[in-house]
Design an enzyme around this catalytic site. Sequence first.
Site, PDB file in Angstrom:
ATOM      1  N   ASP A 110       0.633  -1.260   0.144  1.00 13.97           N
ATOM      2  CA  ASP A 110       0.046   0.028  -0.010  1.00 13.97           C
ATOM      3  C   ASP A 110       0.921   1.325   0.152  1.00 13.97           C
ATOM      4  OD1 ASP A 110       0.934  -0.904   2.559  1.00 13.97           O
ATOM      5  OD2 ASP A 110      -0.785   0.336   3.595  1.00 13.97           O
ATOM      6  N   GLU A 168      -0.708  -2.115   5.074  1.00 17.32           N
ATOM      7  CA  GLU A 168       0.225  -2.113   6.206  1.00 17.32           C
ATOM      8  C   GLU A 168       0.108  -0.885   7.017  1.00 17.32           C
ATOM      9  OE1 GLU A 168       3.357  -1.256   8.679  1.00 17.32           O
ATOM     10  OE2 GLU A 168       3.271  -0.305   6.701  1.00 17.32           O
ATOM     11  N   GLU A 169      -0.228   0.238   6.311  1.00 18.22           N
ATOM     12  CA  GLU A 169       0.006   1.602   7.026  1.00 18.22           C
ATOM     13  C   GLU A 169      -1.295   2.206   7.474  1.00 18.22           C
ATOM     14  OE1 GLU A 169       2.722   3.238   6.417  1.00 18.22           O
ATOM     15  OE2 GLU A 169       3.712   2.956   4.782  1.00 18.22           O
ATOM     16  N   HIS A 393       7.941   8.535   4.229  1.00 10.65           N
ATOM     17  CA  HIS A 393       6.774   9.192   4.667  1.00 10.65           C
ATOM     18  C   HIS A 393       7.090  10.717   4.149  1.00 10.65           C
ATOM     19  CE1 HIS A 393       4.291   6.040   7.229  1.00 10.65           C
ATOM     20  NE2 HIS A 393       5.363   5.497   6.347  1.00 10.65           N
TER      21      HIS A 393
END
Length: 424
Positions: A110, A168-169, A393
């Site tokens: 993702d 996962e995020e 990020h």
Amino acid sequence: MIYLYKVKSYIIYNKLNFKNNSKGWFRVIGETYNLNERVRAVSDEVVKWRRHLHENPELSFKEVETSDFVYHMLESFGNIELTRPTKTSVLGVIRGAKRGKTLAIRADMDALPIHEENEFEFISKNPGVMHACGHDGHTAMLLGAAKILSELKENLNGEVRLIFQHAEELPPGGAEELVQAGVMDGVDWVIGAHLWSPLKIGKIGITYGPAMAAPDSFTIQVIGKGGHAALPHQTIDSIAIAAQVVTNLQYIVSRNTDPFEPLVLSITKFVAGNTDNVIPNGVEIWGTVRSFRSEVRESAAALMERIIKGITEAHGAEYVFRYNRGYRPVVNDEETTQVVERVVRHIYGDDAIELNDRNMIGEDFSGYQQKAPGTFFLIGAGNPEKGITYPHHHARFTVDEYALQKGVSIFVHSAFEFLNRENN
Ligand code: NI
């Protein structure tokens, strides 16, 4: 038969030459199947797949095209049994010719709600969505490993399970769902990796025991009584009280926790009021708590409540406190980690190893580790010489693509090391 004989003679040859040195044993497996050559042969494609995924990022639980791409790619390799355990995940099974144990390898797929600011030609075509954590690379690396392992299926003793995970995020995360769906049933070991830009290209981070933290989050509402800013005595000033809450929460790490126990408590959002002559009714505070040990985690939550309660009560305010438990900490199994460390030392030499480079970031890989011993390692992907220095990020995050073939190589070598050596 001739092949087997050849393998045997290699083993004898290497045993004589390397004695009990595990290098000798390992070289047998790697050399016999030309793994290094195969990794080199697939590496251009891996970069191509990564760029395709990078251009087409999708958010957690919405990886529709990503998972379709993975599914069709795996289908095109042949020799892989495919299922869709959830709507946007893919499970591939490569069954070796001989029965044996099962190794699971996991990649997350993702992206993040970030608008990309990079300038290369394959930046995100999906405004506001970006692969800013390297999961595009993880997916591409596991595809590369899948291609090689599917070609070598006849030579594997046991089963390789390829877990292409969604989400996962975004807690509760995809790992938990996949475990519920049974992807870990019968798995003997599980491994996974993260491309890691703080680590320089060429380095591989191997960690024993606690590796990544439990990422919890919280919200606090401090509820006072609003009113005219010129008449504060007629109000309960939620801003003044909330500011004390923020200050006092810092004491949990600095004054209440054993300095040898890692703990992070960060306030990340403080929202109150909207003008200069009004004291607002309330304040909203958000933040995160990161820890490794469950005792530390539990005590942090309890101490927070004690402080919030004490301060708000002292000033006649009220509060609402919500503490949300995130993923479990990633704790690497010793023997599984040893196997991967041995693999890395063999392929890249002792200098490549960065030992016990822990951090307080969370990872739902821990979900799989509840079901089987596992290890999660970091692949150095930063490169200051190429300007690849932005953190994960970040809107300008990227990876040195040379790291991708390292991931493929460690995955395929590990598969043989776990199944064809540890099995026997
Ligand atoms: Ni990530």
